[in-house]
Design an enzyme around this catalytic site. Structure first.
Site, PDB file in Angstrom:
ATOM      1  N   ASP A  37       0.974  -1.200  -0.141  1.00  0.00           N
ATOM      2  CA  ASP A  37      -0.340   0.138  -0.055  1.00  0.00           C
ATOM      3  C   ASP A  37       0.732   1.354  -0.144  1.00  0.00           C
ATOM      4  OD1 ASP A  37      -2.424   1.599   0.065  1.00  0.00           O
ATOM      5  OD2 ASP A  37      -1.829   1.899   2.502  1.00  0.00           O
ATOM      6  N   ASP A  92       0.080   5.480   0.710  1.00  0.00           N
ATOM      7  CA  ASP A  92      -0.576   5.848   1.627  1.00  0.00           C
ATOM      8  C   ASP A  92      -0.954   5.645   3.472  1.00  0.00           C
ATOM      9  OD1 ASP A  92      -0.920   8.265   0.085  1.00  0.00           O
ATOM     10  OD2 ASP A  92      -3.128   7.489  -0.464  1.00  0.00           O
ATOM     11  N   GLY A 108      -7.646   3.656   2.928  1.00  0.00           N
ATOM     12  CA  GLY A 108      -7.750   2.484   2.519  1.00  0.00           C
ATOM     13  C   GLY A 108      -8.719   2.648   1.240  1.00  0.00           C
ATOM     14  N   SER A 144      -5.674   5.277  -4.670  1.00  0.00           N
ATOM     15  CA  SER A 144      -5.639   6.781  -4.926  1.00  0.00           C
ATOM     16  C   SER A 144      -5.564   6.546  -6.426  1.00  0.00           C
ATOM     17  CB  SER A 144      -3.804   7.186  -3.945  1.00  0.00           C
ATOM     18  OG  SER A 144      -3.752   8.854  -3.948  1.00  0.00           O
ATOM     19  N   ASN A 182      -3.738   9.905  -7.091  1.00  0.00           N
ATOM     20  CA  ASN A 182      -2.914  10.492  -6.670  1.00  0.00           C
ATOM     21  C   ASN A 182      -1.074  10.055  -6.788  1.00  0.00           C
ATOM     22  OD1 ASN A 182      -3.332  13.765  -7.012  1.00  0.00           O
ATOM     23  ND2 ASN A 182      -4.744  12.921  -5.123  1.00  0.00           N
TER      24      ASN A 182
HETATM   25  C1  BG6 Z   1      -5.803   5.868   0.087  1.00  0.00           C
HETATM   26  C2  BG6 Z   1      -6.452   5.964   1.571  1.00  0.00           C
HETATM   27  O1  BG6 Z   1      -4.546   5.571  -0.191  1.00  0.00           O
HETATM   28  O2  BG6 Z   1      -6.225   5.905  -1.486  1.00  0.00           O
HETATM   29  C3  BG6 Z   1      -7.219   7.180   1.783  1.00  0.00           C
HETATM   30  O3  BG6 Z   1      -5.929   5.626   1.871  1.00  0.00           O
HETATM   31  C4  BG6 Z   1      -7.852   7.925   0.126  1.00  0.00           C
HETATM   32  O4  BG6 Z   1      -7.487   8.267   2.593  1.00  0.00           O
HETATM   33  C5  BG6 Z   1      -7.278   6.873  -1.354  1.00  0.00           C
HETATM   34  O5  BG6 Z   1      -9.222   8.626  -0.478  1.00  0.00           O
HETATM   35  C6  BG6 Z   1      -7.468   7.631  -2.766  1.00  0.00           C
HETATM   36  O6  BG6 Z   1      -6.630   8.911  -2.833  1.00  0.00           O
HETATM   37  P1  BG6 Z   1      -6.889  10.290  -3.965  1.00  0.00           P
HETATM   38  O7  BG6 Z   1      -5.987   9.874  -4.150  1.00  0.00           O
HETATM   39  O8  BG6 Z   1      -7.590   8.653  -5.269  1.00  0.00           O
HETATM   40  O9  BG6 Z   1      -7.935  11.191  -3.682  1.00  0.00           O
HETATM   41 MG    MG Z   2      -2.840   3.410   3.522  1.00  0.00          MG
END
Ligand code: BG6
Ligand code: MG
Length: 222
Positions: A8, A10, A45, A117, A119
């Protein structure tokens, strides 16, 4: 030997879990909803849309906004999050991660990323870590968020490894549930996690020889 380790991002590789929390907290405040770190455990997550739903549900506002308004809230949260990301650099890689990546490479173990994510590619680039990964699951191509196992199964497929020959590392309860449902061996980072096959308090405690020993013990005695 396990054939792959899937990380993972974040909260495992870097502390962006805290940035997600701060950004959601600010957005929630605007909507008159207060969220704390204990509640935030339920957001870890979980993808952006599902996180917003959980926050609104907490305040009994599940049906209070139109899809366009919800989209606007998600954009605002993401803008706040990306402001916090601006300073991210290789100095923000959590302890234990680089030595583990190096040991995995040396052992011939394949390395994957399973972050929901959108990002994630930018975060990995800011940390200077892209080259370590053999396969990164594309968050935009997923149908389900964790705790569904889809992202871990996708990562294993991308790496060409059977799930029961792979280890997943997570800081989120939803992530541990996803790893376990995929048939992989689960490693949890965090004091409050339940159900992990092997649990540590901090990434600094991650060490390849220990991980290997625990995984091998599980193979001998499932
Ligand atoms: C996960 C995080 O990795 O990504 C979450 O644990 C987050 O907290 C999710 O909401 C989505 O991320 P993003 O950057 O697409 O908004
Ligand atoms: Mg995480």
């Amino acid at each position: 030997l396990p054939q792959a380790v899937v990380f993972d991002l974040d909260g495992v590789i870097t502390d962006t879990a805290e940035f997600h929390f701060l950004a959601w907290q600010q957005l929630a405040q605007k909507l008159g909803i207060s969220i704390d770190r204990a509640f935030n455990e339920q957001l870890k997550g979980v993808n952006r849309a599902d996180s917003l739903t959980r926050i609104l549900q907490r305040a009994g506002q599940a049906d209070a906004y139109t899809p366009a308004q919800r989209q606007q809230f998600m954009t605002e949260k993401n803008d706040l999050y990306r402001e916090l990301l601006a300073t991210l650099s290789p100095a923000d890689i959590l302890p234990g991660i680089l030595p583990l990546l190096a040991d995995l490479r040396a052992a011939g173990c394949r390395i994957g990323l399973a972050s929901v994510s959108e990002n994630a590619p930018q975060v990995l680039a800011s940390l200077g870590l892209c080259d370590w990964f053999h396969f990164c699951a594309d968050a935009r191509a997923l149908t389900h968020s964790k705790p569904h196992p889809e992202i871990f199964l996708t990562a294993c497929r991308g790496l060409g490894v059977a799930p029961d020959q792979a280890i997943g590392i997570e800081d989120a309860q939803a992530g541990i549930t996803a790893i376990n449902a995929s048939g992989m061996y689960s490693v949890g980072i965090g004091a409050s996690l339940t159900g992990a096959d092997y649990r540590l308090n901090h990434t600094g405690e991650l060490a390849w020889p220990d991980l290997l020993a625990h995984w091998q013990a599980e193979q001998a005695c499932p």
